[in-house]
Write an enzyme that holds these catalytic residues in place. Structure first.
Site, PDB file in Angstrom:
ATOM      1  NE  ARG A 121     -14.666  19.334 -29.586  1.00 12.38           N
ATOM      2  CZ  ARG A 121     -14.911  20.627 -29.985  1.00 12.38           C
ATOM      3  NH1 ARG A 121     -13.853  21.462 -29.983  1.00 12.38           N
ATOM      4  NH2 ARG A 121     -16.028  21.104 -30.801  1.00 12.38           N
ATOM      5  CE  LYS A 186      -7.323  21.502 -31.935  1.00 16.07           C
ATOM      6  NZ  LYS A 186      -8.881  20.992 -32.108  1.00 16.07           N
ATOM      7  NE  ARG A 321     -17.437  29.101 -42.357  1.00 12.85           N
ATOM      8  CZ  ARG A 321     -17.419  30.250 -42.983  1.00 12.85           C
ATOM      9  NH1 ARG A 321     -16.513  31.188 -42.682  1.00 12.85           N
ATOM     10  NH2 ARG A 321     -18.532  30.563 -43.849  1.00 12.85           N
TER      11      ARG A 321
HETATM   12  C1  BTN Z   1      -9.368  18.025 -30.433  1.00 11.47           C
HETATM   13  O1  BTN Z   1      -9.878  17.401 -31.269  1.00 11.47           O
HETATM   14  O2  BTN Z   1      -9.137  19.146 -30.127  1.00 11.47           O
HETATM   15  C2  BTN Z   1      -9.031  17.103 -28.875  1.00 11.47           C
HETATM   16  C3  BTN Z   1      -7.781  16.415 -29.199  1.00 11.47           C
HETATM   17  C4  BTN Z   1      -7.461  15.753 -28.029  1.00 11.47           C
HETATM   18  C5  BTN Z   1      -6.089  14.919 -28.135  1.00 11.47           C
HETATM   19  C6  BTN Z   1      -5.615  14.351 -26.841  1.00 11.47           C
HETATM   20  S1  BTN Z   1      -3.963  13.702 -26.997  1.00 11.47           S
HETATM   21  C7  BTN Z   1      -4.017  13.033 -25.432  1.00 11.47           C
HETATM   22  C8  BTN Z   1      -5.628  12.307 -25.475  1.00 11.47           C
HETATM   23  N1  BTN Z   1      -5.392  10.978 -26.147  1.00 11.47           N
HETATM   24  C9  BTN Z   1      -6.475  11.047 -27.245  1.00 11.47           C
HETATM   25  O3  BTN Z   1      -6.661  10.045 -27.798  1.00 11.47           O
HETATM   26  N2  BTN Z   1      -6.713  12.173 -27.378  1.00 11.47           N
HETATM   27  C10 BTN Z   1      -6.493  13.308 -26.442  1.00 11.47           C
END
Ligand code: BTN
Length: 331
Positions: A121, A186, A321
């Site tokens: 994100r 996380k 936060r």
């Molecule tokens: C976040 O930042 O919390 C979201 C992360 C999402 C990661 C997943 S891994 C599978 C899919 N492919 C990506 O490039 N991103 C999502």
């Protein structure tokens, strides 16, 4: 795409027996130097390989390779909903589905052992190692327009929590809107990208990354406190984890489509890491708002009591936060 050589070598080493460079080279029809280079590359991808003079190479930890057929057998009655594909290496499973055109149908799942450009994100990268993470995306077609999907990302987070609990992983929580955390760190992330017409249907590419077993040295590459399933619950079979998440996604998204987020709201709030806690919100423009989390709206919006006034926040692009906690220490 041909299977990258480092994956072929790692598969030969999967049984954790020692194998000599010569034996590996012979099996794969390449030179010993090529095997050496492939294992160097594998180590850069986060896999630890033991090299013992006289014995050869062996993996420090086994890799439970993702396998579409194994996942399918574990989906039970949910199996007909999904078309599952596993790749060794892609840029991003979400990018592949978004760019896949008409071939990517409702229920298409793409999982990858490695992403070269995994996306998180707010423009962050998503980092994981071969065998140390579960990274996959799924295309879900919603009948309505994007405006009706406000709570969808929260619903997805709930599916992940349910799946983890079904595998005996307790203590995972959601952090609005859809982070999965454990002990304040996380554990998994969700990225949802939408395309379609204002009135629907809307295709959602739901990308999910779970930290399964992050090598200690790899944690330095990640810009936030992280934790993995290995630490909180011991070894987890990734095929079983993928099947559990898909089963729960089907159940939760079916409920969401029929009744909206309202029917999931109470269960979601029960798992909210910040429920009733003092928080600080940083808005996309940098403005900060402090208050107490007072609940979740029927569309998935965050409700905060700011000095006696109930304010709602909808943007997933803002940072949240807690104000009443010491910073988490990653395990
Ligand atoms: C976040 O930042 O919390 C979201 C992360 C999402 C990661 C997943 S891994 C599978 C899919 N492919 C990506 O490039 N991103 C999502």
């Amino acid at each position: 795409m041909p299977e990258p050589l480092e994956f072929r070598v790692l598969r030969l080493l999967s049984d954790q027996e020692f194998r000599s460079g010569e034996a590996l080279a012979q099996t794969l029809g390449v030179t010993r130097a090529t095997i050496w280079n492939a294992l160097e590359k594998a180590e850069r991808l986060g896999v630890t390989v033991h090299r013992i003079r006289g014995s050869g190479y062996r993996l420090a930890a086994p890799i439970d390779w993702l396998d579409a057929a194994t996942v399918r057998t574990r989906l039970d009655e949910h199996a007909p909903v999904f078309r599952i594909r596993v790749e060794d290496e892609v840029d991003s499973t979400s990018t592949r589905l978004l760019e896949g055109g008409a071939d990517v149908l409702h229920g298409t799942v793409l999982a990858a052992e490695r992403q070269t450009a995994g996306r998180g994100r707010v423009g962050r990268p998503w980092w994981s190692t071969v065998g140390g993470g579960l990274t996959f995306s799924i295309l879900w077609r919603f009948a309505g327009g994007a405006s009706a999907l406000g709570g969808a990302s929260l619903a997805v987070a709930l599916a992940v929590i349910r799946a983890l609990r079904s595998l005996g992983v307790d203590g995972a929580q959601v952090k609005w809107p859809n982070d999965i955390v454990h002990s304040g760190c996380k554990l998994a992330g969700i990225l949802i990208e939408l395309r379609g017409d204002a009135l629907g249907p809307t295709d959602a590419v739901i990308g999910i990354g779970v930290n399964v077993a992050i090598p200690r040295r790899a944690r330095q590459e990640i810009d936030q406190p992280v934790i993995d399933l290995q630490t909180v619950a011991g070894p987890i079979d990734r095929n079983q984890l993928l099947a559990a998440i898909l089963r729960e996604l089907h159940a939760v998204l079916t409920q969401f489509e029929a009744h909206g987020f309202t029917v999931l709201r109470e269960e979601w709030a029960a798992h909210h890491a910040y429920h009733d806690r003092e928080v600080e919100v940083t808005l996309p423009g940098g403005q900060r708002v402090a208050g107490r989390v007072d609940g979740i709206g029927g569309g998935g919006e965050l409700i905060i009591d700011v000095g006696g006034e109930r304010r709602t926040f909808v943007s997933g692009e803002m940072r949240l936060r807690p104000r009443d906690a010491t910073p988490p220490v990653a395990a």
